[in-house]
Design an enzyme around this catalytic site. Sequence first.
Site, PDB file in Angstrom:
ATOM      1  N   LYS A  23      59.308  72.903 -30.223  1.00 49.12           N
ATOM      2  CA  LYS A  23      59.873  73.052 -30.840  1.00 49.12           C
ATOM      3  C   LYS A  23      61.721  72.664 -30.046  1.00 49.12           C
ATOM      4  CE  LYS A  23      60.232  77.629 -31.738  1.00 49.12           C
ATOM      5  NZ  LYS A  23      59.273  77.241 -31.370  1.00 49.12           N
ATOM      6  N   THR A  24      62.078  72.566 -29.189  1.00 50.39           N
ATOM      7  CA  THR A  24      63.167  72.689 -28.296  1.00 50.39           C
ATOM      8  C   THR A  24      62.622  71.241 -28.240  1.00 50.39           C
ATOM      9  OG1 THR A  24      63.883  74.918 -27.881  1.00 50.39           O
ATOM     10  CG2 THR A  24      64.859  72.530 -26.398  1.00 50.39           C
ATOM     11  N   ASP A  36      68.878  74.674 -33.155  1.00 46.78           N
ATOM     12  CA  ASP A  36      67.806  75.373 -31.746  1.00 46.78           C
ATOM     13  C   ASP A  36      67.419  76.649 -32.283  1.00 46.78           C
ATOM     14  OD1 ASP A  36      65.379  75.621 -30.626  1.00 46.78           O
ATOM     15  OD2 ASP A  36      66.701  74.775 -28.925  1.00 46.78           O
ATOM     16  N   GLU A  37      66.918  77.939 -32.130  1.00 51.26           N
ATOM     17  CA  GLU A  37      66.480  79.165 -32.599  1.00 51.26           C
ATOM     18  C   GLU A  37      67.200  79.348 -33.738  1.00 51.26           C
ATOM     19  OE1 GLU A  37      64.758  80.633 -29.900  1.00 51.26           O
ATOM     20  OE2 GLU A  37      65.529  79.541 -27.741  1.00 51.26           O
ATOM     21  N   GLN A  57      60.378  85.417 -33.377  1.00 54.14           N
ATOM     22  CA  GLN A  57      61.350  85.083 -32.074  1.00 54.14           C
ATOM     23  C   GLN A  57      62.261  86.227 -32.637  1.00 54.14           C
ATOM     24  OE1 GLN A  57      60.789  82.225 -28.515  1.00 54.14           O
ATOM     25  NE2 GLN A  57      59.511  81.207 -30.432  1.00 54.14           N
ATOM     26  N   ARG A  66      57.366  83.828 -22.558  1.00 58.85           N
ATOM     27  CA  ARG A  66      57.865  82.937 -21.802  1.00 58.85           C
ATOM     28  C   ARG A  66      57.123  82.461 -20.743  1.00 58.85           C
ATOM     29  NH1 ARG A  66      60.599  81.186 -24.586  1.00 58.85           N
ATOM     30  NH2 ARG A  66      60.008  82.035 -25.785  1.00 58.85           N
TER      31      ARG A  66
HETATM   32  P1  ATP Z   1      60.877  78.160 -27.517  1.00 53.80           P
HETATM   33  O1  ATP Z   1      60.229  79.151 -28.630  1.00 53.80           O
HETATM   34  O2  ATP Z   1      60.212  79.118 -26.583  1.00 53.80           O
HETATM   35  O3  ATP Z   1      62.019  77.365 -27.147  1.00 53.80           O
HETATM   36  P2  ATP Z   1      59.064  75.378 -27.376  1.00 53.80           P
HETATM   37  O4  ATP Z   1      59.070  76.007 -28.929  1.00 53.80           O
HETATM   38  O5  ATP Z   1      61.255  75.485 -27.497  1.00 53.80           O
HETATM   39  O6  ATP Z   1      59.841  77.318 -27.018  1.00 53.80           O
HETATM   40  P3  ATP Z   1      59.118  74.075 -25.909  1.00 53.80           P
HETATM   41  O7  ATP Z   1      60.243  74.877 -24.882  1.00 53.80           O
HETATM   42  O8  ATP Z   1      60.149  72.868 -26.543  1.00 53.80           O
HETATM   43  O9  ATP Z   1      58.982  74.884 -26.796  1.00 53.80           O
HETATM   44  O10 ATP Z   1      57.675  73.219 -25.112  1.00 53.80           O
HETATM   45  C1  ATP Z   1      57.498  74.630 -24.060  1.00 53.80           C
HETATM   46  C2  ATP Z   1      56.940  73.719 -22.911  1.00 53.80           C
HETATM   47  O11 ATP Z   1      55.922  72.534 -23.208  1.00 53.80           O
HETATM   48  C3  ATP Z   1      58.201  73.050 -22.277  1.00 53.80           C
HETATM   49  O12 ATP Z   1      57.797  72.450 -20.514  1.00 53.80           O
HETATM   50  C4  ATP Z   1      57.620  71.677 -22.469  1.00 53.80           C
HETATM   51  O13 ATP Z   1      58.126  70.049 -22.051  1.00 53.80           O
HETATM   52  C5  ATP Z   1      56.222  71.465 -22.859  1.00 53.80           C
HETATM   53  N1  ATP Z   1      55.635  70.597 -24.076  1.00 53.80           N
HETATM   54  C6  ATP Z   1      55.939  70.780 -25.171  1.00 53.80           C
HETATM   55  N2  ATP Z   1      55.508  70.214 -25.926  1.00 53.80           N
HETATM   56  C7  ATP Z   1      54.569  69.158 -24.775  1.00 53.80           C
HETATM   57  C8  ATP Z   1      53.389  67.531 -25.413  1.00 53.80           C
HETATM   58  N3  ATP Z   1      53.206  67.064 -26.603  1.00 53.80           N
HETATM   59  N4  ATP Z   1      53.078  67.384 -24.837  1.00 53.80           N
HETATM   60  C9  ATP Z   1      53.101  68.015 -23.013  1.00 53.80           C
HETATM   61  N5  ATP Z   1      54.216  69.427 -22.704  1.00 53.80           N
HETATM   62  C10 ATP Z   1      54.312  69.296 -23.499  1.00 53.80           C
HETATM   63 MG    MG Z   2      62.864  76.693 -27.978  1.00 61.37          MG
END
Ligand code: ATP
Ligand code: MG
Length: 719
Positions: A35-36, A220-221, A251, A603
Amino acid sequence: MDVTSILHNLNAPQEQAVTSDKQHLLVLAGAGSGKTRVLVHRIAWKIQVDNVSPYGILAVTFTNKAAREMRERIDELLGMSLRGMWVGTFHGLAHRLLKSHWRDAKLPENFQILDSDDQLRMVKRVMRSMDLDEQRWPPKQAQWWINGQKDEGLRSAHIQEGGDLYLATMLRIYRGYEETCERLGVIDFAELLLRALELWKHNPSVLEHYQQRFKHILVDEFQDTNAVQYAWLRLLAGKVSAVTAVGDDDQSIYGWRGAKVENILSYERDFPDTETVKLEQNYRSTSNILLAANAVIAKNAGRLGKNLWTDAGEGEAIALYSAFNEHDEARYIADRLHSWSNEGNRREDAAILYRSNAQSRVLEAALLQAEIPYRIYGGQRFYERLEIKNALSYLRLMLNCHDDVAFERVVNVPPRGIGERTLELVRELARDNVTSLWSAAVAMVTEKRMAARATNAIAAFIELVNEMSGQLDELPLAEQADNAIQHSGLISMHRREKGERGQARVENLEELVGACRNFEAEDRDLPVLPQFLDQVALDAGDRQADEDQDAVQLMTLHSAKGLEFPLVFIAGMEENLFPHKRSLDESGQLEEERRLAYVGITRAMEKLYLTFAETRSIYGTESFNSVSRFVRDIPKEVIEEVRIQNTIARPTSYAAGAMRSDQGDETGFQLGQQVNHNVYGEGVILNFEGNGPRARVHVSFEDVGTKILILASANLAAV
Ligand code: ATP
Ligand code: MG
C-alpha cells in the site's frame, strides 16, 4: 527518467492503482501488500507522467519518520529532489497551517504545544482551582474525556448542559481547561487538529487558497483517521481535488484515540467516482509468519475480508519462548540478539515490540548489560528532561563530588557567575594535574589562582555541594532530593521562568521528590541514594545508542505500524498484558487488541520470536498469567517451542548464561547456581548486573520469588 522505472516491480493490481485516472482511489489491502509502495509510486507517476507540480501535492503519513522516508523514496524514483510538496502527519500539517495563519486561528504568534504530560498537569491545575477531589475524579480520566470530545470535533460549548454528575463535572473541567489554554496561548495535540479544521471552517478565503493549491491529496494508514481528520480532509478536497486513501481495516489500532475505521466505509459515499483496488499478495513475510497473522485476525468479526498470500516460501518456524520471569525473558532476547549480530546481521534490522511502555525498562537493562546498543523509538522520558538531569547532577555530586559530568552540567546552573573562561581554567588544571574538575576547582580556590569574583563564585558552589553532602546520612531520600532542588536554586530558577514550560519544570522537580519518596531500596543496609541513582541510570535513556550507531529498535506495538524488520521479537505475550486486561471486558476492545497482534506479527519479514513470562512484576505487582490467547490461535505447525528454562537446574548448559560466564567467574558464582540466603532461603541465580562494589545479582528464591540483591552484602552461600 522513463515511465517504466516507476512501474518496475509492481504487480498488476498495484500498477492499476498507481496509474488509475478516476478522480479518487481507495486501496484496501492487508499488511505488507504494498500500500505504502503504491502511494509513493503514484506520487511519482503524477509528477512524471501527468505533469503535476509537486507544489500541488499533499501527502499524509502516520509518523514523521514515515514522512521522511516517503520523500526519500520519491526523490529516488524521480532522480531529483522535490521541493514544494507537503508531506507530513496530520498533526504536523495542522501545526504548519496554524503557524502560517495564527491570527486567523486566533492564536498568539508563538503559541506553545502541550505534550500529553503537560496537558495532564494543566488539567490537574484546573481541577485544583475548582477544588475537585483527585481521588474521586482522576485527572487522567478528565484528560481522556476532553481529548475524546475534541477528537469528535466538540468544544465545551457544543455539549449539552445537564446529564449526570459525571458528565456535568467533566464538562465543567473541559470549560475551565479551555479557558486556561486560551489565556495562556497553549494548545494540546487534539487541539491542533480541531483548530486547523476550524481555521478553514471560519475563514473561507484561507480554505480556498489551499483548495486551489492541493489538487492531489494522498493519505496512508487511512483506517486510523479520526472524525476531525476526516472532516478536514473532506473540506480540503472540496469537489475538485483528487484523493487517494490507502489502508487496512485489520490494522485499525487507534480506536481508543477516536480513530474511525468506518471512515473506510464512508469513503466511497463521500468521494464519488472512486476506484477501489484490493491487493492480495504480501511481499514482506514468509508464509509461516503470514499464516500466523491470518489465523490470529481470522477470529475477529465484522472484517471487510481479505485474502493475503505470499510466494516467499515457508521460512523458519515462529519461535515461542516461555520465560521464567520478565528478567529471564529479557535475557533470552538479549542473547538471541547477540547471536544475530554475531552472525553478521545489522542490529537495526531487529526490533523488540511490546504492548506496554512499562515493559521496556527490564528489556533495556538486559540490553545494557549485554552491551547491545538500542534505541527507543519516540517520546522523551521523565529522566531525560533537562530539569531532572540537573537535579540528578546535584544528587550525584552530593554522593561523589568527583563526578565530572555532573559537575560540568550544574556548576553554573542556576547561573552563579562562573563563566566559560573560568571553567576553561578549571578544566586545564584538572587535565594538567590529572584530577577531577572538583579537585581542580578546590585547588584554584585555595591557591587563589583566579580573580576574586571568579574565586568567590566557585567557592560558593563548592560550599553548597559540601553542605548538601554533609547531610547525606541523616536524611531520608526524598528530603535529600528536596534539599538538592531547593538549596541549589534550581526550583526557584524555574519558578521565575515565565509560562507553561517553567511551571512544567517546577512540577517535574516536585515529581522527582515524589519518585524518591516511593523508591524502595533493594538493600536496606546500604545507603539509599546510590541505589536510587543506579536505578535511574538504568531507567534513563542517556545510554541509548547514538543517532548513527547500529542499534536494535525498541518500541510499542502501536508505534511499529507501517514498519518492517527482518527479525522481530514480541515480548510479553500473556493474558492481561496482551490482550491488555482493560480490553477483556469489552469485545470491541478485544478486537482492537487482536488487530494490534496482527500488526505486530506482520512487522516480521524473516524470523519472529514470541516470548512470555510465567511470572511478571509490572506496575509494582507480581502476576501469574497464562500465555496469550493470540499465541494459542496460531496453528501449532508453524510454532517451535524453545525450552531453555528447563535447564535452569542444570547450569552448565544454560544457553543464555554462556555469554555472562566471565562475570560469573569474577563474582565467584555462576548463573543457574543454587544458593542460600539467610533470610530468603534457597534460590537460583538468574542474572548479574553491574560490577565492582555495586554489582547486583538476581536470585529466584523458592519461597519469595525473585529478588535483586547487592552481591557484596547479600552474603549468599553456595549450596
Ligand atoms: P503495512 O500494511 O504494514 O503498512 P504496506 O501494505 O504498506 O504494509 P509496503 O510497506 O508498501 O506494504 O510493502 C511491504 C514490503 O513489500 C516492502 O518491503 C515493499 O518494498 C515490498 N513490495 C511491495 N510490493 C512489491 C512488489 N511488487 N515487488 C517487490 N516487493 C514489493
Ligand atoms: Mg504501509
